[in-house]
Design a protein around this motif. Structure first.
Motif, PDB file in Angstrom:
ATOM      1  N   LYS A 163      -8.418 -35.417 -40.239  1.00  0.00           N
ATOM      2  CA  LYS A 163      -9.704 -34.734 -40.214  1.00  0.00           C
ATOM      3  C   LYS A 163     -10.867 -35.644 -40.676  1.00  0.00           C
ATOM      4  O   LYS A 163     -11.921 -35.695 -40.013  1.00  0.00           O
ATOM      5  CB  LYS A 163      -9.605 -33.484 -41.088  1.00  0.00           C
ATOM      6  CG  LYS A 163     -10.795 -32.537 -40.925  1.00  0.00           C
ATOM      7  CD  LYS A 163     -11.767 -32.647 -42.064  1.00  0.00           C
ATOM      8  CE  LYS A 163     -12.886 -31.644 -41.941  1.00  0.00           C
ATOM      9  NZ  LYS A 163     -13.885 -31.780 -43.010  1.00  0.00           N
ATOM     10  N   PRO A 164     -10.773 -36.417 -41.773  1.00  0.00           N
ATOM     11  CA  PRO A 164     -11.887 -37.312 -42.145  1.00  0.00           C
ATOM     12  C   PRO A 164     -12.193 -38.359 -41.081  1.00  0.00           C
ATOM     13  O   PRO A 164     -13.361 -38.687 -40.823  1.00  0.00           O
ATOM     14  CB  PRO A 164     -11.409 -37.955 -43.447  1.00  0.00           C
ATOM     15  CG  PRO A 164     -10.400 -37.010 -44.001  1.00  0.00           C
ATOM     16  CD  PRO A 164      -9.714 -36.426 -42.802  1.00  0.00           C
ATOM     17  N   ARG A 165     -11.124 -38.878 -40.442  1.00  0.00           N
ATOM     18  CA  ARG A 165     -11.354 -39.890 -39.399  1.00  0.00           C
ATOM     19  C   ARG A 165     -12.045 -39.267 -38.181  1.00  0.00           C
ATOM     20  O   ARG A 165     -12.917 -39.893 -37.568  1.00  0.00           O
ATOM     21  CB  ARG A 165     -10.015 -40.516 -38.991  1.00  0.00           C
ATOM     22  CG  ARG A 165      -9.347 -41.280 -40.126  1.00  0.00           C
ATOM     23  CD  ARG A 165      -8.019 -41.865 -39.688  1.00  0.00           C
ATOM     24  NE  ARG A 165      -7.355 -42.561 -40.796  1.00  0.00           N
ATOM     25  CZ  ARG A 165      -6.171 -43.142 -40.694  1.00  0.00           C
ATOM     26  NH1 ARG A 165      -5.499 -43.086 -39.533  1.00  0.00           N
ATOM     27  NH2 ARG A 165      -5.648 -43.741 -41.745  1.00  0.00           N
ATOM     28  N   ASN A 224      -8.550 -36.351 -32.384  1.00  0.00           N
ATOM     29  CA  ASN A 224      -8.932 -34.945 -32.374  1.00  0.00           C
ATOM     30  C   ASN A 224      -7.828 -34.083 -31.756  1.00  0.00           C
ATOM     31  O   ASN A 224      -7.568 -32.948 -32.183  1.00  0.00           O
ATOM     32  CB  ASN A 224     -10.239 -34.764 -31.618  1.00  0.00           C
ATOM     33  CG  ASN A 224     -10.840 -33.394 -31.798  1.00  0.00           C
ATOM     34  OD1 ASN A 224     -10.966 -32.911 -32.931  1.00  0.00           O
ATOM     35  ND2 ASN A 224     -11.219 -32.753 -30.702  1.00  0.00           N
ATOM     36  N   ALA A 225      -7.148 -34.637 -30.732  1.00  0.00           N
ATOM     37  CA  ALA A 225      -6.027 -33.909 -30.125  1.00  0.00           C
ATOM     38  C   ALA A 225      -4.888 -33.743 -31.133  1.00  0.00           C
ATOM     39  O   ALA A 225      -4.251 -32.670 -31.219  1.00  0.00           O
ATOM     40  CB  ALA A 225      -5.533 -34.658 -28.886  1.00  0.00           C
ATOM     41  N   TYR A 241     -10.401 -25.990 -44.545  1.00  0.00           N
ATOM     42  CA  TYR A 241     -10.660 -27.423 -44.674  1.00  0.00           C
ATOM     43  C   TYR A 241     -11.101 -28.048 -43.350  1.00  0.00           C
ATOM     44  O   TYR A 241     -11.863 -29.011 -43.324  1.00  0.00           O
ATOM     45  CB  TYR A 241      -9.393 -28.108 -45.189  1.00  0.00           C
ATOM     46  CG  TYR A 241      -9.502 -29.611 -45.270  1.00  0.00           C
ATOM     47  CD1 TYR A 241     -10.285 -30.224 -46.239  1.00  0.00           C
ATOM     48  CD2 TYR A 241      -8.812 -30.417 -44.366  1.00  0.00           C
ATOM     49  CE1 TYR A 241     -10.386 -31.599 -46.307  1.00  0.00           C
ATOM     50  CE2 TYR A 241      -8.899 -31.796 -44.430  1.00  0.00           C
ATOM     51  CZ  TYR A 241      -9.696 -32.384 -45.390  1.00  0.00           C
ATOM     52  OH  TYR A 241      -9.798 -33.744 -45.458  1.00  0.00           O
ATOM     53  N   ASN A 242     -10.655 -27.487 -42.241  1.00  0.00           N
ATOM     54  CA  ASN A 242     -11.017 -28.023 -40.929  1.00  0.00           C
ATOM     55  C   ASN A 242     -12.508 -27.886 -40.628  1.00  0.00           C
ATOM     56  O   ASN A 242     -13.069 -28.682 -39.872  1.00  0.00           O
ATOM     57  CB  ASN A 242     -10.196 -27.318 -39.843  1.00  0.00           C
ATOM     58  CG  ASN A 242     -10.507 -27.859 -38.460  1.00  0.00           C
ATOM     59  OD1 ASN A 242     -10.482 -29.072 -38.242  1.00  0.00           O
ATOM     60  ND2 ASN A 242     -10.807 -26.971 -37.523  1.00  0.00           N
ATOM     61  N   VAL A 243     -13.145 -26.881 -41.200  1.00  0.00           N
ATOM     62  CA  VAL A 243     -14.559 -26.637 -40.900  1.00  0.00           C
ATOM     63  C   VAL A 243     -15.471 -26.957 -42.074  1.00  0.00           C
ATOM     64  O   VAL A 243     -16.672 -26.671 -42.027  1.00  0.00           O
ATOM     65  CB  VAL A 243     -14.772 -25.174 -40.466  1.00  0.00           C
ATOM     66  CG1 VAL A 243     -14.054 -24.903 -39.161  1.00  0.00           C
ATOM     67  CG2 VAL A 243     -14.321 -24.203 -41.546  1.00  0.00           C
ATOM     68  N   THR A 244     -14.916 -27.519 -43.142  1.00  0.00           N
ATOM     69  CA  THR A 244     -15.738 -27.862 -44.292  1.00  0.00           C
ATOM     70  C   THR A 244     -15.294 -29.204 -44.835  1.00  0.00           C
ATOM     71  O   THR A 244     -14.214 -29.706 -44.506  1.00  0.00           O
ATOM     72  CB  THR A 244     -15.644 -26.785 -45.384  1.00  0.00           C
ATOM     73  OG1 THR A 244     -16.546 -27.115 -46.444  1.00  0.00           O
ATOM     74  CG2 THR A 244     -14.253 -26.699 -45.943  1.00  0.00           C
TER      75      THR A 244
END
Length: 500
Positions: A239-241, A140-141, A190-193
């Motif tokens: 992002k998926p991970r 996440n970082a 893409y980060n929020v969807t």
């Protein structure tokens, strides 16, 4: 039979306890003390404080798990600036789990095994969350760094492109800036969807920028599109991970903690149930001990006081006299009351008691005599003679039994009692008892009316000979008041008749 066996067993037990053998006495006392201590210990209810503390720890563990899930989501969407809440929450959950290992004492061994199994599952889930949280923090970082740096990088590239006026036209600059801004915007979306269409658009914009760099002859120093592509790939791959780790981290352990609460509640209720059972058993046990002690004391008193049996016999005689007196009071029959005048002459408490019983017996006998006297005055006796209409000779000796039954029914319906019936061919003579409240004139009128109905039903042929309609008896009758033992043997041919 069963009661006699119980009494025999109880007597054997008391004889065994009262035996002078010191070894038997010591063993009996030791067994009684051990059983009593055991029952009294079992009478104490389950520790409510332990139950409440354990239940509060379970509830706190559930709350911490909910707080952890919220902290994960806040960290994922950058509402937290650090990961300290996650680390601190997991440490608190591990600390609570260590306290939950110490189960309350009222929980049985079988239930303890189920509790330990549930606690092991929770511990395994916490260890998994610790491992996942470490991976989540690093990935996440990485995702956050790329998302933060990419807009800054885009601004720098736009400034550099604007400076390349000698190599690029204004249209080319606009195209590069437009594609770069669209790429940044799509990455933020893409980060929020989780829309796959956005991901494909990002890939397309990235490839277009790489082609434009080659087409316009820009070097990495002039236009660092490779760096943009690298951060774009980091966001697309990380992002998926991060989403997967987030979904695995926010899995609640509520089901496992609910098992703990259910096992704890059932064990507490079961413990209180058995406490109540032991309390009832303890009460019966203490009653038995009191009965044994009472018997032993009575035997000791009987052996130490030779006059005890004599007093017991005297009390028994007085009790018999009192019970017979009460039987005389509650029964109309006579009962013989034992003579206790010899006991009344004693100058002690038994003598006073005997005098009181004699007074009660005399009073009851006087009340019974007064009651019998008042009862004998409550009824009067009379002799009634009825004559058939026009002196018709309707009756014969064969009709005597039916006539008696008929008049018994009539007198009983009027609360009277037929004592004797005598009949002639044209008359009947009735000896009966009646209450003082009865009016004789009304009674005789009812007897005439009712007897006509019975005669018409039982002797239709005889009644048909009556010339007058609905008139079996003449209006004249003879009524004589007499003693109940009176029985007239001879009748005169002529009757003194009174008009009613």
């Amino acid at each position: 039979m069963v009661e006699s066996n119980r009494q025999a067993n109880f007597s054997k037990l008391t004889r065994l306890v009262s035996n002078n053998n010191p070894v038997v006495n010591f063993m009996a006392i030791t067994i009684i003390v051990i059983i009593s201590i055991f029952l009294i210990y079992k009478c104490f209810s389950a520790d409510t404080k332990q139950y409440q503390n354990y239940q509060e720890n379970i509830i706190q563990l559930q709350q911490l798990d909910a707080d952890f899930n919220q902290a994960v989501l806040k960290s994922r969407y950058e509402l937290f600036t650090s990961y300290d809440p996650l680390v601190r929450n997991l440490q608190q959950q591990r600390s609570l789990l260590k306290e939950l290992v110490n189960v309350p004492q009222f929980i049985k061994l079988e239930t303890k095994g189920k509790l330990n199994t549930a606690l092991k599952e929770i511990d395994t889930a916490l260890k998994r969350k610790i491992d996942l949280s470490d991976r989540f923090k690093s990935r996440n970082a990485l995702l956050k760094n790329s998302l933060r740096y990419l807009p800054l990088l885009a601004n720098q590239l736009e400034s550099r492109v604007e400076q390349q006026t000698q190599n690029l036209t204004s249209g080319q600059v606009t195209t590069l800036q437009s594609n770069l801004n669209q790429l940044v915007r799509k990455l933020l979306i893409y980060n929020v969807t989780a829309d796959e269409k956005v991901q494909s658009e990002i890939e397309s914009l990235k490839n277009q920028l790489l082609q434009l760099q080659i087409e316009y002859g820009l070097t990495p120093k002039d236009f660092a599109i490779d760096l943009v592509a690298s951060h774009t790939n980091i966001i697309l791959n990380t992002k998926p991970r991060v989403e997967e780790l987030t979904s695995r981290l926010v899995v609640p352990i509520t089901n496992k903690t609910q098992v703990l609460k259910k096992l704890l509640k059932n064990s507490y209720q079961r413990a209180n149930f058995w406490v109540n059972i032991y309390r009832v058993v303890t009460i019966f046990w203490l009653l038995i001990l009191l009965a044994i002690i009472n018997v032993l004391l009575l035997r000791h008193l009987r052996g130490s006081h030779p006059h005890f049996d004599q007093y017991k016999r005297k009390v028994s005689r007085i009790a018999d006299a009192l019970s017979q007196a009460l039987a005389v009071k509650n029964s109309s029959e006579s009962h013989s009351i034992p003579n206790i005048s010899d006991l009344a002459s004693c100058r002690d408490a038994l003598g006073d008691l005997a005098n009181d019983v004699i007074k009660i017996s005399n009073q009851i006998q006087q009340e019974q005599a007064a009651s019998l006297q008042s009862e004998s005055l409550a009824f009067l006796t009379a002799q009634l003679t009825l004559v058939t209409h026009s002196n018709q000779k309707l009756f014969n000796p064969e009709m005597t039994l039916k006539l008696k039954v008929i008049f018994e029914i009539i007198f009983d319906s009027n609360d009277c009692l037929l004592i004797e019936l005598q009949e002639a061919k044209d008359r009947v003579q009735l000896l009966f008892r009646y209450p003082t409240k009865i009016r004789l004139s009304q009674l005789i009128e009812d007897i005439k009316i009712q007897s006509y109905g019975y005669f018409r039903q039982e002797f239709p042929e005889s009644v048909s000979q009556i010339t007058s309609d609905r008139q079996l008896w003449t209006e004249a009758y003879l009524i004589v008041s007499c003693d109940s033992n009176f029985l007239q043997q001879n009748q005169s041919d002529r009757l003194l008749v009174e008009k009613s």
